[in-house]
Write a protein that holds these residues in place. Structure first.
Motif, PDB file in Angstrom:
ATOM      1  N   ASN A  62      44.930  14.663 -29.455  1.00 33.81           N
ATOM      2  CA  ASN A  62      44.891  15.559 -30.748  1.00 33.81           C
ATOM      3  C   ASN A  62      44.856  16.927 -30.113  1.00 33.81           C
ATOM      4  N   ALA A  63      43.987  17.161 -29.136  1.00 34.53           N
ATOM      5  CA  ALA A  63      43.834  18.707 -28.511  1.00 34.53           C
ATOM      6  C   ALA A  63      45.091  19.158 -27.688  1.00 34.53           C
ATOM      7  N   TYR A  64      45.700  17.781 -26.994  1.00 38.30           N
ATOM      8  CA  TYR A  64      46.629  18.381 -26.089  1.00 38.30           C
ATOM      9  C   TYR A  64      47.485  17.161 -25.944  1.00 38.30           C
ATOM     10  N   PRO A  65      48.693  17.063 -27.026  1.00 36.31           N
ATOM     11  CA  PRO A  65      49.445  15.886 -27.217  1.00 36.31           C
ATOM     12  C   PRO A  65      50.369  15.608 -26.197  1.00 36.31           C
ATOM     13  N   GLU A  66      50.787  16.681 -25.391  1.00 36.64           N
ATOM     14  CA  GLU A  66      51.814  16.798 -24.094  1.00 36.64           C
ATOM     15  C   GLU A  66      51.151  15.883 -23.080  1.00 36.64           C
ATOM     16  N   ALA A  67      49.710  15.700 -23.159  1.00 35.36           N
ATOM     17  CA  ALA A  67      49.080  15.105 -22.037  1.00 35.36           C
ATOM     18  C   ALA A  67      49.529  13.688 -21.706  1.00 35.36           C
ATOM     19  N   VAL A  68      50.048  12.939 -22.979  1.00 33.81           N
ATOM     20  CA  VAL A  68      50.619  11.663 -22.810  1.00 33.81           C
ATOM     21  C   VAL A  68      51.778  11.434 -22.001  1.00 33.81           C
ATOM     22  N   ARG A  69      52.647  12.365 -21.936  1.00 32.54           N
ATOM     23  CA  ARG A  69      53.792  12.407 -21.084  1.00 32.54           C
ATOM     24  C   ARG A  69      53.743  13.308 -19.689  1.00 32.54           C
ATOM     25  N   GLN A  70      52.204  13.501 -19.299  1.00 37.70           N
ATOM     26  CA  GLN A  70      52.059  14.325 -18.019  1.00 37.70           C
ATOM     27  C   GLN A  70      51.510  13.505 -17.207  1.00 37.70           C
ATOM     28  N   GLU A  71      52.428  13.429 -15.853  1.00 41.51           N
ATOM     29  CA  GLU A  71      51.740  12.741 -14.683  1.00 41.51           C
ATOM     30  C   GLU A  71      51.054  13.488 -13.972  1.00 41.51           C
ATOM     31  N   ASN A  72      50.161  12.844 -13.159  1.00 39.33           N
ATOM     32  CA  ASN A  72      49.447  13.746 -12.143  1.00 39.33           C
ATOM     33  C   ASN A  72      49.918  13.828 -10.790  1.00 39.33           C
ATOM     34  N   ARG A  73      49.474  14.240  -9.877  1.00 44.42           N
ATOM     35  CA  ARG A  73      50.179  14.415  -8.548  1.00 44.42           C
ATOM     36  C   ARG A  73      50.371  13.330  -7.875  1.00 44.42           C
ATOM     37  N   LEU A  74      49.667  12.042  -8.368  1.00 40.52           N
ATOM     38  CA  LEU A  74      50.049  10.707  -7.658  1.00 40.52           C
ATOM     39  C   LEU A  74      51.263  10.050  -8.469  1.00 40.52           C
ATOM     40  N   GLY A  75      51.935  10.919  -9.667  1.00 40.78           N
ATOM     41  CA  GLY A  75      52.809  10.218 -10.265  1.00 40.78           C
ATOM     42  C   GLY A  75      52.508   9.324 -11.410  1.00 40.78           C
ATOM     43  N   ARG A  76      51.063   9.259 -11.809  1.00 38.47           N
ATOM     44  CA  ARG A  76      50.654   8.405 -12.754  1.00 38.47           C
ATOM     45  C   ARG A  76      50.584   8.978 -13.989  1.00 38.47           C
ATOM     46  N   TYR A  77      50.924   8.291 -15.079  1.00 40.44           N
ATOM     47  CA  TYR A  77      50.736   8.764 -16.482  1.00 40.44           C
ATOM     48  C   TYR A  77      49.679   8.032 -17.108  1.00 40.44           C
ATOM     49  N   PRO A  78      49.038   8.890 -18.187  1.00 42.78           N
ATOM     50  CA  PRO A  78      47.848   8.198 -18.812  1.00 42.78           C
ATOM     51  C   PRO A  78      48.065   6.576 -19.241  1.00 42.78           C
ATOM     52  N   LEU A  79      49.240   6.372 -19.775  1.00 43.65           N
ATOM     53  CA  LEU A  79      49.320   4.945 -20.229  1.00 43.65           C
ATOM     54  C   LEU A  79      49.172   4.013 -19.026  1.00 43.65           C
ATOM     55  N   GLU A  80      49.970   4.568 -17.964  1.00 49.15           N
ATOM     56  CA  GLU A  80      49.914   3.610 -16.708  1.00 49.15           C
ATOM     57  C   GLU A  80      48.423   3.326 -16.162  1.00 49.15           C
ATOM     58  N   LEU A  81      47.882   4.567 -16.140  1.00 48.20           N
ATOM     59  CA  LEU A  81      46.290   4.320 -15.793  1.00 48.20           C
ATOM     60  C   LEU A  81      45.476   3.454 -16.509  1.00 48.20           C
ATOM     61  N   ALA A  82      45.776   3.748 -17.853  1.00 45.65           N
ATOM     62  CA  ALA A  82      44.919   2.581 -18.680  1.00 45.65           C
ATOM     63  C   ALA A  82      45.114   1.206 -18.626  1.00 45.65           C
ATOM     64  N   MET A  83      46.527   1.050 -18.569  1.00 49.54           N
ATOM     65  CA  MET A  83      47.136  -0.388 -18.368  1.00 49.54           C
ATOM     66  C   MET A  83      46.330  -1.061 -17.081  1.00 49.54           C
ATOM     67  N   ILE A  84      45.968  -0.313 -16.081  1.00 52.64           N
ATOM     68  CA  ILE A  84      45.485  -0.680 -14.820  1.00 52.64           C
ATOM     69  C   ILE A  84      43.875  -0.864 -14.911  1.00 52.64           C
ATOM     70  N   ASN A  85      43.301   0.185 -15.558  1.00 52.72           N
ATOM     71  CA  ASN A  85      41.971   0.277 -15.647  1.00 52.72           C
ATOM     72  C   ASN A  85      41.135  -0.306 -16.733  1.00 52.72           C
ATOM     73  N   TYR A  86      41.958  -0.570 -17.913  1.00 51.46           N
ATOM     74  CA  TYR A  86      41.060  -1.310 -18.922  1.00 51.46           C
ATOM     75  C   TYR A  86      41.295  -2.873 -18.743  1.00 51.46           C
ATOM     76  N   GLN A  87      40.250  -3.418 -18.839  1.00 55.38           N
ATOM     77  CA  GLN A  87      40.208  -4.874 -18.378  1.00 55.38           C
ATOM     78  C   GLN A  87      40.761  -5.780 -19.594  1.00 55.38           C
ATOM     79  N   ILE A  88      41.568  -6.646 -19.229  1.00 54.76           N
ATOM     80  CA  ILE A  88      42.275  -7.633 -20.293  1.00 54.76           C
ATOM     81  C   ILE A  88      41.387  -7.945 -21.528  1.00 54.76           C
ATOM     82  N   ASP A  89      39.996  -8.244 -21.185  1.00 51.48           N
ATOM     83  CA  ASP A  89      39.190  -8.638 -22.224  1.00 51.48           C
ATOM     84  C   ASP A  89      38.477  -7.523 -23.042  1.00 51.48           C
ATOM     85  N   ASP A  90      38.580  -6.295 -22.577  1.00 50.56           N
ATOM     86  CA  ASP A  90      37.960  -5.205 -22.974  1.00 50.56           C
ATOM     87  C   ASP A  90      38.397  -4.923 -24.657  1.00 50.56           C
TER      88      ASP A  90
END
Length: 197
Positions: A62-90
């Motif tokens: 809500n504070a920065y909607p464009e963040a969802v489509r912004q990649e970091n310098r490693l080319g990772r988007y927030p969704l990709e990072l969440a898919m990797i780091n939130y455990q399946i059973d979380d």
């Protein structure tokens, strides 16, 4: 991590969720746009640790909607990072992934679905389409007119699609929804007639 981080970055790193909320409020959301030397926004950090609750993800969005489509310098988007780091059973995983996948800033008109979900609807239909039911699987009152991409299942009406598809999975085969396609009038008639024959 470097010295170029904002206070909000530090609150996210410390997993101080109340501090994050206070910081967002104090800066009127401005720090949600701050980027460290690695190109990470606070939203990236929240997705890196895989522990941020959905209300924090939503507050950052809500504070920065464009963040969802912004990649970091490693080319990772927030969704990709969440898919990797939130455990399946979380217990937060599905809601966080849904927020990152479907979040769009509100246009103020709840009936304006395309305003709420720009970029999700495709002009190109899935390769094949299947109609498990002539009626929307949610309301069971209106013809289903929205196909899931890539699986092609036609499950929802336009009134129900925003809430029904928010889980990010097709209700028929549970595949990840990558997009949606609204059938044109001729396609609706053809699809539903083929079910009868």
């Amino acid at each position: 991590m470097g010295a170029k981080q904002s206070n909000l970055h530090w609150y996210v790193l410390a997993q101080d969720w109340n501090g994050c909320k206070r910081r967002l409020q104090k800066t009127n959301g401005a720090e949600a746009k701050s980027v460290n030397e690695h190109g990470d926004l606070p939203l990236h950090y929240a997705c890196y640790n895989g522990l941020a609750p959905p209300d924090i993800i939503l507050a950052l969005l809500n504070a920065y909607p464009e963040a969802v489509r912004q990649e970091n310098r490693l080319g990772r988007y927030p969704l990709e990072l969440a898919m990797i780091n939130y455990q399946i059973d979380d217990p937060y995983r599905e809601e966080v992934l849904s927020l990152l996948r479907w979040y769009r800033p509100s246009s103020g008109d709840a009936a304006d679905l395309n305003g709420l979900l720009p970029g999700i609807f495709s002009n190109k239909p899935p390769k094949q389409m299947y109609s498990p039911s002539a009626l929307c699987v949610v309301c069971m009152e209106v013809p289903s007119t929205v196909a899931m991409i890539p699986c092609g299942h036609i499950c929802f009406c336009m009134n129900c699609v925003s809430t029904a598809a928010s889980c990010g999975k097709c209700p028929v085969d549970r595949c990840q929804i990558e997009g949606l396609y609204q059938l044109q009038e001729k396609q609706i008639i053809t699809t539903h007639q083929s079910m009868v024959s």
